[in-house]
Enzyme design. Structure first.
Site, short mmCIF file in Angstrom:
data_model
loop_
_atom_site.label_atom_id
_atom_site.label_comp_id
_atom_site.label_asym_id
_atom_site.label_seq_id
_atom_site.Cartn_x
_atom_site.Cartn_y
_atom_site.Cartn_z
N SER A 111 60.47 32.76 59.94
CA SER A 111 61.33 31.59 59.74
C SER A 111 60.46 30.37 59.43
O SER A 111 60.48 29.86 58.32
CB SER A 111 62.24 31.35 60.93
OG SER A 111 61.51 31.16 62.12
N GLY A 113 56.93 30.25 60.50
CA GLY A 113 55.52 30.63 60.41
C GLY A 113 54.64 30.10 61.51
O GLY A 113 53.41 30.18 61.42
N ASP A 115 54.34 31.33 64.56
CA ASP A 115 53.88 32.36 65.49
C ASP A 115 52.36 32.25 65.59
O ASP A 115 51.64 32.41 64.61
CB ASP A 115 54.29 33.74 64.98
CG ASP A 115 53.99 34.85 65.96
OD1 ASP A 115 52.81 34.97 66.38
OD2 ASP A 115 54.91 35.60 66.32
N ASN A 476 56.91 32.21 73.48
CA ASN A 476 56.70 31.38 72.30
C ASN A 476 55.25 30.91 72.13
O ASN A 476 54.90 30.39 71.07
CB ASN A 476 57.63 30.16 72.32
CG ASN A 476 58.99 30.48 71.72
OD1 ASN A 476 59.21 31.58 71.24
ND2 ASN A 476 59.89 29.52 71.75
N TYR A 477 54.43 31.10 73.17
CA TYR A 477 52.99 30.89 73.03
C TYR A 477 52.33 32.26 72.85
O TYR A 477 51.52 32.70 73.65
CB TYR A 477 52.41 30.19 74.27
CG TYR A 477 52.80 28.75 74.43
CD1 TYR A 477 53.49 28.06 73.43
CD2 TYR A 477 52.50 28.06 75.60
CE1 TYR A 477 53.84 26.73 73.59
CE2 TYR A 477 52.85 26.73 75.77
CZ TYR A 477 53.53 26.07 74.76
OH TYR A 477 53.86 24.75 74.93
#
Length: 537
Positions: A111, A113, A115, A476-477
């Site tokens: 979505s 990028g 990550d 999310n990290y």
């Protein structure tokens, strides 16, 4: 971003794709079958050929690189997708899912990028990329105080569209405006209003998802289990999320922000120690983040010191904020001159470090303010760190010099919501979350290895001060140090290693849901939710 010229179908038919188990296509006919499959399963009124880019197309590299946010994965040696499908219509997503299964191709879903480990657009096996950046609509309905937000929209676009219609509404999500909604929301999403309103997913009330069978589902048709899973458990493990429906939250017309810096010579240790005792207990409308980094001392030339930057958002005016600070965190010595009153959307600009006076329309830009090579890790703190512990951390940081620590306080709404309400389990009991942040600009494997190793050293040093059994981490990290899934026969056990750290007791429910909705483990990546049984052929 300028409009890209799409490749035409006849040229597409010449590309060599890989099929079942990563083996090369035996002939052009097999390749043609895959592309014909895409065309067959998409809406004829929205030709899918206009959304496909291959390495033979001049725009392929710019499409790929436009949403790479970690330069570690933007090198000539980085594995590239066999093609990029920049979906323009839901039927393109449906076709991608159906045809990828038929032809044994791995599909990566991107979505925004962001990550941290690049797993939304990189793989060690042959793959193609489903890029969702064209799904970027934000439809705000003030009457119901809701909005439908597509997965390819950025947080900046969400904030701007809300503020465009109201001075009294906002949304609790991240402080980086170029982050994509799809990954941020599906991984839980947090920001500087979480003590007041919880996580992003605590305010998500519906979703549109295409499942492994190519069906377009909403919350009612997918059921509560699957909806629960994609609101914090990582959407890419369960399907392709097209959009989320969110509840807007109320914000005052005037909020207050401040950014105050103190070094060790300016009593930073005492201030941080006091912050530890109160940060999770303050007024729910007050969020004070600490960023700790190593800088040159102003007292002795050549000496290093640790600098603590206290950055805050308060959902109210400066007079009330000063009263709270004088009682609860007097050692910081906050002054009226340190505070700035502004609208909520202007506070978003402030937290993003836009120059003063930058118009809020800058939130619509999809170009990051900077791009770096980077490594991130995370931890949770459940007991205040003793003063001598802090001093040891400062010493270690000055020895390593590179990693930055970011402390994000919990409490408030975060402590009120049960750990099982969403897949994200890190609620009551956690005082703050730590982000380990390392950026560098030097290219090459040696620089990468050195900086990643320094980050790991600080992470290892912090072991006595953080959560245990498991040592918790934030999805999310993304951090591949926690474990990698090769998605083979040992998939469940490999997934258990990192899954318990990300999801604790919620991992079992996620696996159960995954096994039910995607038994063949089509939606997979290096840290996806596994199935109980290995059934993928």
């Amino acid at each position: 971003m300028a409009k890209l010229r799409p490749i035409v179908l006849p040229l597409l038919l010449t590309i060599l794709l890989y099929i079942s188990n990563g083996e090369a296509a035996a002939s052009g006919a097999a390749n043609e079958t895959f592309l014909q499959c895409l065309s067959k399963h998409s809406d004829p009124s929205h030709p899918i050929a206009t959304a496909i880019y291959t390495p033979r197309n001049a725009s392929y590299s710019s499409v790929l690189q436009s949403y790479i946010r970690n330069l570690r994965f933007n090198k000539s040696t980085t594995p590239k997708p066999l093609l990029i499908l920049t979906a323009l219509h839901e039927s393109h997503v449906q076709a991608a899912i159906i045809c990828a299964q038929k032809h044994g191709l791995q599909m990566k879903i991107r979505s925004g990028g962001h990550d941290y480990e690049g797993i939304s657009y990189v793989s060690d096996v042959p793959f193609f990329l489903l890029d969702m950046f064209n799904f970027r609509s934000v439809q705000v309905d003030l009457e119901s105080e809701t909005a439908w937000v597509e997965a390819g929209a950025t947080l900046g676009e969400v904030y701007y569209r809300i503020a465009e219609k109201s001075k009294n509404h906002g949304f609790p999500a991240g402080v980086c405006p170029t982050v994509g909604v799809g990954g941020h929301f599906s991984g839980a999403g947090y920001g500087n209003m979480m003590r007041k309103y919880g996580l992003s997913v605590d305010n998500v009330i519906d979703a549109k998802l295409i499942d492994v069978r190519g069906r377009l589902l909403d919350r009612q048709s997918m059921g509560e289990d699957l909806f629960w899973a994609i609101t914090g458990g990582g959407g890419a493990s369960f399907g392709v999320v097209l959009a989320y429906k969110i509840n807007l939250v109320r914000v005052p017309e005037i909020v207050t922000v401040f950014r105050v810096q103190r070094t060790l010579e300016q009593n930073a240790t005492d201030i941080v120690h006091q912050w530890e005792q109160v940060a999770d207990k303050l007024d729910d409308g007050l969020f004070i983040r600490i960023t700790l980094d190593v800088v040159n001392s102003t007292l002795q030339t050549g000496e290093k010191t640790v600098r603590a930057t206290f950055r805050a958002l308060f959902l109210g005016k400066s007079g009330q904020l000063l009263s709270i600070m004088n009682v609860n965190l007097p050692k910081l010595g906050l002054l009226q001159a340190d505070c700035a009153e502004m609208s909520w959307v202007e506070s978003v600009m402030y937290w993003t470090d836009f120059p003063s006076g930058t118009p809020t329309s800058a939130l619509l830009s999809r170009v990051p303010q900077s791009l770096n090579y980077l490594k991130r890790k995370s931890d949770y703190v459940q007991k205040p760190i003793p003063r001598e512990g802090l001093e040891g951390i400062w010493k270690k940081m000055m020895e390593l010099q590179v990693p930055t620590l970011i402390f994000n306080p919990y409490g408030g709404k975060m402590a009120d919501i049960p750990a099982t309400a969403k897949p994200f389990p890190h609620r009551a009991g956690n005082l703050w979350k730590i982000q380990y942040s390392t950026n560098w600009n030097e290219d090459g494997r040696e620089a990468a290895n050195r900086n990643i190793d320094l980050t790991r050293q600080l992470y290892d040093y912090m072991t006595p001060f953080v959560s245990k059994n498991p040592r918790e981490a934030f999805l999310n990290y993304r951090d591949l140090d926690l474990g990698i899934n090769h998605n083979g026969k040992a998939s469940y056990y490999e997934g258990l290693v990192y899954g318990i750290k990300y999801f604790k007791g919620n991992f079992g429910r996620l696996v159960k849901i995954k096994t039910k909705v995607d038994p063949g483990n089509f939606f997979r990546n290096e840290q996806s939710i596994p199935t109980y049984l290995y059934t993928r052929k």
